[in-house]
Design an enzyme around this catalytic site. Structure first.
Site, PDB file in Angstrom:
ATOM      1  N   ALA A  63      22.649  52.516 -43.926  1.00  0.00           N
ATOM      2  CA  ALA A  63      21.546  53.173 -44.611  1.00  0.00           C
ATOM      3  C   ALA A  63      20.668  53.835 -43.555  1.00  0.00           C
ATOM      4  O   ALA A  63      20.749  53.495 -42.373  1.00  0.00           O
ATOM      5  CB  ALA A  63      20.740  52.125 -45.378  1.00  0.00           C
ATOM      6  N   GLY A 102      25.458  49.651 -44.806  1.00  0.00           N
ATOM      7  CA  GLY A 102      25.733  50.431 -46.004  1.00  0.00           C
ATOM      8  C   GLY A 102      27.004  51.263 -45.874  1.00  0.00           C
ATOM      9  O   GLY A 102      27.655  51.566 -46.879  1.00  0.00           O
ATOM     10  N   GLU A 105      29.657  48.996 -46.808  1.00  0.00           N
ATOM     11  CA  GLU A 105      29.527  48.727 -48.257  1.00  0.00           C
ATOM     12  C   GLU A 105      30.061  49.894 -49.078  1.00  0.00           C
ATOM     13  O   GLU A 105      30.676  49.701 -50.131  1.00  0.00           O
ATOM     14  CB  GLU A 105      28.058  48.436 -48.597  1.00  0.00           C
ATOM     15  CG  GLU A 105      27.600  47.104 -47.994  1.00  0.00           C
ATOM     16  CD  GLU A 105      26.109  46.870 -48.171  1.00  0.00           C
ATOM     17  OE1 GLU A 105      25.323  47.650 -47.592  1.00  0.00           O
ATOM     18  OE2 GLU A 105      25.739  45.936 -48.888  1.00  0.00           O
ATOM     19  N   GLU A 125      23.085  43.958 -40.735  1.00  0.00           N
ATOM     20  CA  GLU A 125      21.747  43.988 -41.344  1.00  0.00           C
ATOM     21  C   GLU A 125      20.850  42.841 -40.900  1.00  0.00           C
ATOM     22  O   GLU A 125      19.630  43.012 -40.797  1.00  0.00           O
ATOM     23  CB  GLU A 125      21.863  43.985 -42.872  1.00  0.00           C
ATOM     24  CG  GLU A 125      22.256  45.330 -43.475  1.00  0.00           C
ATOM     25  CD  GLU A 125      23.752  45.480 -43.663  1.00  0.00           C
ATOM     26  OE1 GLU A 125      24.501  44.804 -42.929  1.00  0.00           O
ATOM     27  OE2 GLU A 125      24.172  46.270 -44.525  1.00  0.00           O
TER      28      GLU A 125
HETATM   29  N1  3HC Z   1      19.351  54.926 -39.557  1.00  0.00           N
HETATM   30  C1  3HC Z   1      18.599  55.851 -38.932  1.00  0.00           C
HETATM   31  N2  3HC Z   1      18.810  56.240 -37.660  1.00  0.00           N
HETATM   32  C2  3HC Z   1      19.825  55.668 -36.999  1.00  0.00           C
HETATM   33  C3  3HC Z   1      20.647  54.694 -37.591  1.00  0.00           C
HETATM   34  C4  3HC Z   1      20.386  54.321 -38.937  1.00  0.00           C
HETATM   35  N3  3HC Z   1      21.135  53.431 -39.585  1.00  0.00           N
HETATM   36  N4  3HC Z   1      21.566  54.299 -36.683  1.00  0.00           N
HETATM   37  C5  3HC Z   1      21.334  55.012 -35.566  1.00  0.00           C
HETATM   38  N5  3HC Z   1      20.281  55.835 -35.752  1.00  0.00           N
HETATM   39  C6  3HC Z   1      19.727  56.819 -34.807  1.00  0.00           C
HETATM   40  C7  3HC Z   1      19.143  56.157 -33.565  1.00  0.00           C
HETATM   41  O1  3HC Z   1      17.793  55.801 -33.765  1.00  0.00           O
HETATM   42  C8  3HC Z   1      19.299  57.260 -32.544  1.00  0.00           C
HETATM   43  O2  3HC Z   1      18.252  58.173 -32.761  1.00  0.00           O
HETATM   44  P1  3HC Z   1      17.588  58.971 -31.532  1.00  0.00           P
HETATM   45  O3  3HC Z   1      18.701  59.740 -30.915  1.00  0.00           O
HETATM   46  O4  3HC Z   1      16.530  59.780 -32.174  1.00  0.00           O
HETATM   47  O5  3HC Z   1      17.052  57.901 -30.618  1.00  0.00           O
HETATM   48  C9  3HC Z   1      20.617  57.936 -32.945  1.00  0.00           C
HETATM   49  O6  3HC Z   1      20.830  57.582 -34.309  1.00  0.00           O
HETATM   50  C10 3HC Z   1      21.804  57.479 -32.138  1.00  0.00           C
HETATM   51  O7  3HC Z   1      21.835  56.052 -32.145  1.00  0.00           O
HETATM   52  P2  3HC Z   1      22.153  55.215 -30.828  1.00  0.00           P
HETATM   53  O8  3HC Z   1      21.354  55.731 -29.694  1.00  0.00           O
HETATM   54  O9  3HC Z   1      22.002  53.790 -31.184  1.00  0.00           O
HETATM   55  O10 3HC Z   1      23.685  55.603 -30.591  1.00  0.00           O
HETATM   56  P3  3HC Z   1      24.875  54.689 -30.094  1.00  0.00           P
HETATM   57  O11 3HC Z   1      26.049  55.574 -30.041  1.00  0.00           O
HETATM   58  O12 3HC Z   1      24.474  53.924 -28.885  1.00  0.00           O
HETATM   59  O13 3HC Z   1      25.101  53.603 -31.260  1.00  0.00           O
HETATM   60  C11 3HC Z   1      25.377  52.818 -33.501  1.00  0.00           C
HETATM   61  C12 3HC Z   1      25.524  54.004 -32.518  1.00  0.00           C
HETATM   62  C13 3HC Z   1      26.354  51.703 -33.105  1.00  0.00           C
HETATM   63  C14 3HC Z   1      25.707  53.315 -34.880  1.00  0.00           C
HETATM   64  C15 3HC Z   1      23.944  52.267 -33.440  1.00  0.00           C
HETATM   65  O14 3HC Z   1      23.047  53.344 -33.593  1.00  0.00           O
HETATM   66  C16 3HC Z   1      23.614  51.249 -34.486  1.00  0.00           C
HETATM   67  O15 3HC Z   1      23.935  50.102 -34.331  1.00  0.00           O
HETATM   68  N6  3HC Z   1      22.938  51.685 -35.570  1.00  0.00           N
HETATM   69  C17 3HC Z   1      22.440  50.811 -36.593  1.00  0.00           C
HETATM   70  C18 3HC Z   1      23.536  50.270 -37.482  1.00  0.00           C
HETATM   71  C19 3HC Z   1      22.937  49.420 -38.572  1.00  0.00           C
HETATM   72  O16 3HC Z   1      22.128  48.540 -38.334  1.00  0.00           O
HETATM   73  N7  3HC Z   1      23.351  49.674 -39.803  1.00  0.00           N
HETATM   74  C20 3HC Z   1      22.827  48.981 -40.934  1.00  0.00           C
HETATM   75  C21 3HC Z   1      21.649  49.716 -41.450  1.00  0.00           C
HETATM   76  S1  3HC Z   1      20.785  48.852 -42.749  1.00  0.00           S
HETATM   77  C22 3HC Z   1      21.773  49.054 -44.117  1.00  0.00           C
HETATM   78  O17 3HC Z   1      22.779  49.683 -44.034  1.00  0.00           O
HETATM   79  C23 3HC Z   1      21.255  48.431 -45.377  1.00  0.00           C
HETATM   80  C24 3HC Z   1      22.273  48.437 -46.441  1.00  0.00           C
HETATM   81  O18 3HC Z   1      22.885  47.177 -46.526  1.00  0.00           O
HETATM   82  C25 3HC Z   1      21.643  48.736 -47.773  1.00  0.00           C
END
Ligand code: 3HC
Length: 697
Positions: A63, A102, A105, A125
């Site tokens: 998400a 997400g 999911e 998450e």
């Molecule tokens: N939402 C918004 N922005 C995100 C994001 C997300 N889920 N994931 C990454 N970004 C952004 C980062 O803030 C960064 O922004 P910036 O360049 O402005 O600083 C850019 O994307 C690149 O991210 P990284 O620097 O972290 O890039 P990497 O290549 O090192 O890593 C990644 C990529 C492994 C995808 C890492 O970004 C990550 O772990 N992201 C989060 C994944 C996550 O937690 N997903 C679950 C989200 S909550 C959810 O899905 C709820 C659902 O169950 C309803």
């Protein structure tokens, strides 16, 4: 139709491509686009099946976390996922990069999943203080079984494609062109007339919570141990249990409420803050992307003591050839023996095998004297903490290092401008402050002296990334960011013992906040003599109006250096490391209190918490105000990675904001009146408190 979800026909397969850089996060535009294009494919007589994939580097990584602070907008992701159940044509998710949260999911709503061999997937998450909120807690157990689902959901660690296939999450791994492979997979499904696998359908024989009591208890226990103090792993387990006892729609409705509670919790806000704070650190306001880091092909380390060895291992582990120099062959040999022992420990813990150990050891060369460092692109000095010694080393390095080599010092508090001035090339001198053990600790404080060149700093920050560390930039001052902001906490801890608290009481209050160890137990572990020596070296600069750590000195004078001496703030039996209260510490505290007119009294936990924490926050505010740290969040990242501050509290500056700066400023003023100059309020704290503002955004 949709800017972010493309629609193309490939033969009789509709290919929906999510294109929302950088990570294809499932924001509102993507969710709307998906519904539109799924419906279009459903109605398209030219399409027999649907493939969903991500453009660029990844399948959706989750998400859009930035949306969590805004009012939610429909369709929710859960609605998109559930909508897929109603599609009469087979839907195939084609996964590459990282399908997380997400993103995974969404694939669970699809009827089939194929993946590139390098794809990773998971539900991280819990690291954001939430749990899979788009039915992952319901669908994943149905697809992968309860144990595997809880592993992913509770621990939050992604798995690779091969394991995902073993777990039944992925139906096929596609070598070569993923899109073509996914289309071929979809065509075969159609040709075979294979039934769509709908993961929300009632479970057959999956069992009750009682049947799974052991598995559930295992993950409760893991959550308690690995994520101490954090709520969301337990909420996630509760959601999974709901799925064992309720029909899908009821379990999802219960999930929704629970998810909202988690999302709005202080823990989740802190964890989301930490996520972005960690990504901010690498952005240096005046060093843009156009500054190219210098090439580092070979490295050198001066000193094979504990710190030097850790740095050597960190470099070798990341593939860098490294030459470690010492003053005698004996010291070199000892260092190499200890390094080999560290690798043996890794083998014992199953982290590497013999072949990997040999590979890493081949990268390490021991030598006597600086001449061996003449070819290194980066030299890190990890010698004794003595300014004159360091100046002499850098003078000598200057004579032999190749032009353009980065000359770094690992000092944890000294004046690096003075060290740089001992060379003819101060632009090449930076600080690389590692934390013990340097090969394991993720924090690297990159220190920026006045005359350092931007590309030298960029090189330090890049080195952090290349060695799997979080590099945080600091300007030069005594103790830089990390140690300078922590010292006041330790100082107050020792004063509180002088005033009547026991070491165990002080430590318990801080571990109660979620820190892994109390400050006094940490001092015993690292050795009380380290800061004693530092205080001695700074004796001339001590301001007599500032309260002094007499008790800590007296402990050292009595040989209480900590664990290595069998006694420090606590005592230790038979060479062990289990701290036991020691009445002698209290006797020494009473003696010192008498000598210095300190009134001993009963001290409340609340006072301990406030004095330790607020002293650090007040110093953090000064560090920020003086421009030593570029942002409050940089200080927080240091505390998370350097001192084990609980991530779900964000960091000391975020904690301060949550408590309220007016309250903290008020208490700092009171402590100032009571305890004197060390508590002088930070002007920034005063200003922000008066404005009703915050350190962090
Ligand atoms: N939402 C918004 N922005 C995100 C994001 C997300 N889920 N994931 C990454 N970004 C952004 C980062 O803030 C960064 O922004 P910036 O360049 O402005 O600083 C850019 O994307 C690149 O991210 P990284 O620097 O972290 O890039 P990497 O290549 O090192 O890593 C990644 C990529 C492994 C995808 C890492 O970004 C990550 O772990 N992201 C989060 C994944 C996550 O937690 N997903 C679950 C989200 S909550 C959810 O899905 C709820 C659902 O169950 C309803």
């Amino acid at each position: 139709m949709s800017d972010v979800v493309g629609y193309e026909l490939e033969g009789r397969v509709a290919v929906l491509t999510i294109d929302n850089p950088p990570v294809n996060a499932l924001g509102i535009a993507v969710r709307e686009g998906l519904v539109t294009q799924i419906d279009r494919a459903g109605a398209d007589n030219s399409a027999d099946a649907i493939v969903i994939l991500g453009a660029g580097r990844t399948f959706p990584a989750g998400a859009d976390i930035r949306e969590f602070d805004q009012p939610t907008r429909e369709p929710h992701l859960i609605a998109v996922v559930d909508h897929l159940d109603t599609v009469k044509k087979p839907v195939v998710a084609a996964i590459h990069g990282t399908a997380l949260g997400g993103g995974l999911e969404l694939t669970l709503g699809c009827h089939f999943r194929v993946a590139a061999p390098g794809a990773r997937m998971g539900t991280p998450e819990v690291n954001l203080g939430i749990f899979p909120g788009a039915a992952g807690t319901q669908r994943l157990p149905r697809v992968a079984g309860l144990d595997h689902a809880l592993e992913l959901i509770v621990l939050g660690k992604p798995i690779g494609a091969a394991i995902a296939k073993d777990y039944g999450i992925v139906d096929a791994i596609i070598e070569g062109d993923l899109r073509a492979g996914a289309v071929a997979f979809a065509e075969k499904i159609v040709a075979d007339g294979a039934p769509r696998a709908i993961s929300s359908e009632p479970r057959n024989g999956v069992g009750s919570p009682e049947d799974h009591a052991e598995t559930i208890a295992k993950y409760r226990d893991l959550a308690n141990r690995r994520m101490r103090g954090q709520d969301s792993p337990h909420q996630a387990i509760d959601s999974v249990i709901d799925g064992l006892t309720m029909p899908y729609p009821d379990a999802v409705a219960a999930d929704r409420k629970r998810f909202e509670t988690c999302k709005n919790s202080g823990q989740s806000q802190a964890l989301r803050y930490a996520f972005f704070a960690e990504r901010e650190v690498s952005k240096i306001p005046d060093i843009g992307k156009d500054v190219v880091p210098r090439e580092i092909a070979s490295t050198g380390v001066i000193g094979a003591g504990t710190m030097g060895r850790g740095i050597v291992i960190s470099l070798a582990d990341s593939g860098f050839p490294v030459t470690v120099v010492e003053t005698s062959q004996e010291a070199v040999d000892n260092g190499m023996v200890e390094i080999a022992k560290t690798y043996d420990g890794m083998i014992k813990r199953g982290r590497i095998d013999e072949a990997e150990k040999d590979k890493r050891l081949v990268r390490i060369t021991g030598a006597v004297g600086f001449a061996a460092l003449g070819a290194a692109d980066l030299v890190i000095e990890a010698a004794f903490e003595d300014l004159d010694v360091k100046k002499q080393i850098f003078g000598e390095l200057d004579a032999i290092a190749k032009p353009g080599a980065i000359l770094a010092t690992n000092t944890s508090y000294m004046d690096i401008d003075a060290i740089a001035a001992a060379t003819s090339r101060p632009e090449d001198v930076i600080g690389l402050h590692y934390f013990v053990p340097a090969n394991a600790m993720r924090l690297l404080e990159v220190v920026r002296p006045e005359k350092s060149a931007p590309d030298a700093i960029a090189t330090g920050m890049t080195l952090a990334k290349k060695t799997s560390k979080i590099g945080v930039l600091a300007r030069v001052c005594h103790g830089f960011i990390a140690n300078r902001s922590r010292l006041p906490l330790v100082r107050e801890a020792t004063f509180l013992v002088e005033e009547g608290a026991s070491p165990a009481q002080v430590d318990a209050v801080l571990t109660g906040l979620g820190m892994p160890m109390g400050p006094l137990a940490v001092s015993d572990l690292s050795g009380l003599d380290v800061s004693w020596r530092m205080r001695q070296s700074l004796a001339d600069e001590h301001d007599p109006e500032e309260r002094y750590m007499h008790l800590a000195d007296r402990m050292c004078e009595r040989g209480r250096f900590g664990i290595k001496a069998g006694k420090g703030w606590y005592s230790y039996e038979d060479g062990g490391s289990r701290p036991m209260p020691d009445p002698e510490t209290e006797a020494i505290a009473m003696e010192v209190a008498r000598e210095h007119g300190t009134v001993r009294r009963e001290i409340s936990d609340e006072e301990i918490r406030e004095r330790c924490l607020y002293a650090a926050i007040n110093e953090g505010a000064k560090i920020l105000d003086e421009g030593i740290a570029a942002r409050a969040s940089d200080i927080d990242v240091m505390w998370l990675y350097g001192f084990g501050y609980p991530r779900w509290r964000g960091g000391i500056m975020f904690t301060a904001d949550e408590i309220g700066l007016d309250r903290i400023y008020g208490r700092v003023k009171e402590f100032h009146a009571e305890h004197g100059k060390l508590w002088a309020p930070s002007p920034l704290l005063a200003r922000l408190a008066e404005e009703g503002s915050r350190f962090t955004r």
